[in-house]
Design an enzyme around this catalytic site. Structure first.
Site, PDB file in Angstrom:
ATOM      1  N   SER A   1      34.174  44.368  41.290  1.00  0.00           N
ATOM      2  CA  SER A   1      33.864  44.847  42.644  1.00  0.00           C
ATOM      3  C   SER A   1      35.054  45.618  43.196  1.00  0.00           C
ATOM      4  O   SER A   1      36.207  45.241  42.965  1.00  0.00           O
ATOM      5  CB  SER A   1      33.619  43.661  43.593  1.00  0.00           C
ATOM      6  OG  SER A   1      32.662  42.768  43.082  1.00  0.00           O
TER       7      SER A   1
ATOM      8  N   HIS B   1      38.565  43.871  42.192  1.00  0.00           N
ATOM      9  CA  HIS B   1      38.549  42.443  41.866  1.00  0.00           C
ATOM     10  C   HIS B   1      37.641  42.230  40.650  1.00  0.00           C
ATOM     11  O   HIS B   1      36.525  42.762  40.622  1.00  0.00           O
ATOM     12  CB  HIS B   1      38.036  41.655  43.072  1.00  0.00           C
ATOM     13  CG  HIS B   1      38.136  40.177  42.887  1.00  0.00           C
ATOM     14  ND1 HIS B   1      39.356  39.509  42.941  1.00  0.00           N
ATOM     15  CD2 HIS B   1      37.196  39.237  42.621  1.00  0.00           C
ATOM     16  CE1 HIS B   1      39.143  38.220  42.726  1.00  0.00           C
ATOM     17  NE2 HIS B   1      37.853  38.034  42.522  1.00  0.00           N
TER      18      HIS B   1
ATOM     19  N   ASP C   1      39.511  38.863  49.422  1.00  0.00           N
ATOM     20  CA  ASP C   1      38.358  39.395  48.672  1.00  0.00           C
ATOM     21  C   ASP C   1      37.048  39.327  49.454  1.00  0.00           C
ATOM     22  O   ASP C   1      35.964  39.159  48.857  1.00  0.00           O
ATOM     23  CB  ASP C   1      38.214  38.663  47.319  1.00  0.00           C
ATOM     24  CG  ASP C   1      39.450  38.847  46.448  1.00  0.00           C
ATOM     25  OD1 ASP C   1      40.036  39.935  46.475  1.00  0.00           O
ATOM     26  OD2 ASP C   1      39.832  37.888  45.759  1.00  0.00           O
TER      27      ASP C   1
ATOM     28  N   ASN D   1      40.584  47.398  47.375  1.00  0.00           N
ATOM     29  CA  ASN D   1      41.101  46.537  46.303  1.00  0.00           C
ATOM     30  C   ASN D   1      40.057  46.406  45.196  1.00  0.00           C
ATOM     31  O   ASN D   1      38.856  46.453  45.464  1.00  0.00           O
ATOM     32  CB  ASN D   1      41.391  45.143  46.876  1.00  0.00           C
ATOM     33  CG  ASN D   1      41.886  44.168  45.832  1.00  0.00           C
ATOM     34  OD1 ASN D   1      42.819  44.455  45.087  1.00  0.00           O
ATOM     35  ND2 ASN D   1      41.265  43.003  45.761  1.00  0.00           N
TER      36      ASN D   1
HETATM   37  C1  GRF Z   1      42.558  43.857  37.294  1.00  0.00           C
HETATM   38  O1  GRF Z   1      41.693  43.088  36.520  1.00  0.00           O
HETATM   39  C2  GRF Z   1      42.157  43.796  38.733  1.00  0.00           C
HETATM   40  O2  GRF Z   1      40.783  43.617  38.910  1.00  0.00           O
HETATM   41  C3  GRF Z   1      42.891  42.579  39.214  1.00  0.00           C
HETATM   42  O3  GRF Z   1      44.117  42.607  38.554  1.00  0.00           O
HETATM   43  C4  GRF Z   1      43.964  43.290  37.303  1.00  0.00           C
HETATM   44  C5  GRF Z   1      45.027  44.322  37.240  1.00  0.00           C
HETATM   45  O4  GRF Z   1      45.165  44.857  35.961  1.00  0.00           O
HETATM   46  N1  GRF Z   1      43.000  42.582  40.650  1.00  0.00           N
HETATM   47  P1  GRF Z   1      46.117  46.119  35.708  1.00  0.00           P
HETATM   48  O5  GRF Z   1      47.503  45.764  36.226  1.00  0.00           O
HETATM   49  O6  GRF Z   1      45.541  47.280  36.449  1.00  0.00           O
HETATM   50  O7  GRF Z   1      46.122  46.340  34.226  1.00  0.00           O
END
Ligand code: GRF
Length: 185
Positions: A134, A107, A143, A105
């Site tokens: 991360s 984050h 997370d 994932n």
């Molecule tokens: C990203 O900032 C990711 O870190 C978080 O959600 C956002 C997703 O953005 N988990 P996108 O849909 O890829 O534009």
């Protein structure tokens, strides 16, 4: 030798999904499909434009998180992927998922700081001099899985819009690298 297979899960804009497909598909890995829990996700069209099929699994049609995860796991297992990649997948996952699926994932904070929702805003508003992103393995605790890659930048005197752009640039850089690394490629 055939390329290793991944599936990408997303819920919204899908800019990381788009970046991963553009950088990795049929180069380092095969993106066999994408799955979203949100029938209105903007990422659906982005994936389709790049030739990737999207399965819509609306969580509102399930009575419990476990029932949703059971179906999600069934779909992922039927795809026989080597890795599941969560790119803005806004669902809390149960042990039904985490016990059966190898997943990573992204984050938008320097974990273990700012776990969970609104990490972007909380990281921006903090007194810290740096912000960052991360990529980590997915475990049941939100997370909290082992960190694969991180990248940070000096956020002193930045406005929120610039901060967000820096976060996205970091995400687009390290997420493809983390996919490759976690597949031992
Ligand atoms: C990203 O900032 C990711 O870190 C978080 O959600 C956002 C997703 O953005 N988990 P996108 O849909 O890829 O534009």
């Amino acid at each position: 030798m055939s390329l290793k297979k991944i599936v990408i899960l997303f819920s919204g804009e899908g800019s990381n999904l788009e970046n991963l497909i553009k950088k990795l598909h049929q180069k380092s890995v095969t993106v066999v499909g994408a799955i979203t829990n949100n029938p209105d996700a903007k990422g659906i069209q982005k994936a389709k434009n790049l030739g990737i099929g999207v399965t819509i699994l609306d969580h509102k049609e399930f009575n419990s998180r476990e029932a949703f995860d059971t179906k999600l796991v069934e779909i992922i297992q039927s795809l026989e992927v080597d890795l599941t990649v969560l790119a803005g997948f806004m669902r809390i996952l149960t042990p039904v998922f985490t016990g059966q699926i190898k997943a990573i994932n992204i984050h938008p904070s320097l974990l273990p700081l700012f776990k969970g929702a609104n990490a972007l805003e909380r990281s921006f508003e903090s007194k810290m001099k740096v912000g960052g992103v991360s990529v980590h393995y997915v475990v049941t605790e939100i997370d909290a899985g082992e960190i694969i890659f991180q990248k940070c930048f000096d956020k002193s005197d930045m406005d929120f819009s610039t901060f967000k752009k820096n976060i996205q640039a970091c995400e687009y850089e390290i997420f493809p690298k983390a996919v490759i690394s976690s597949l031992n490629l």
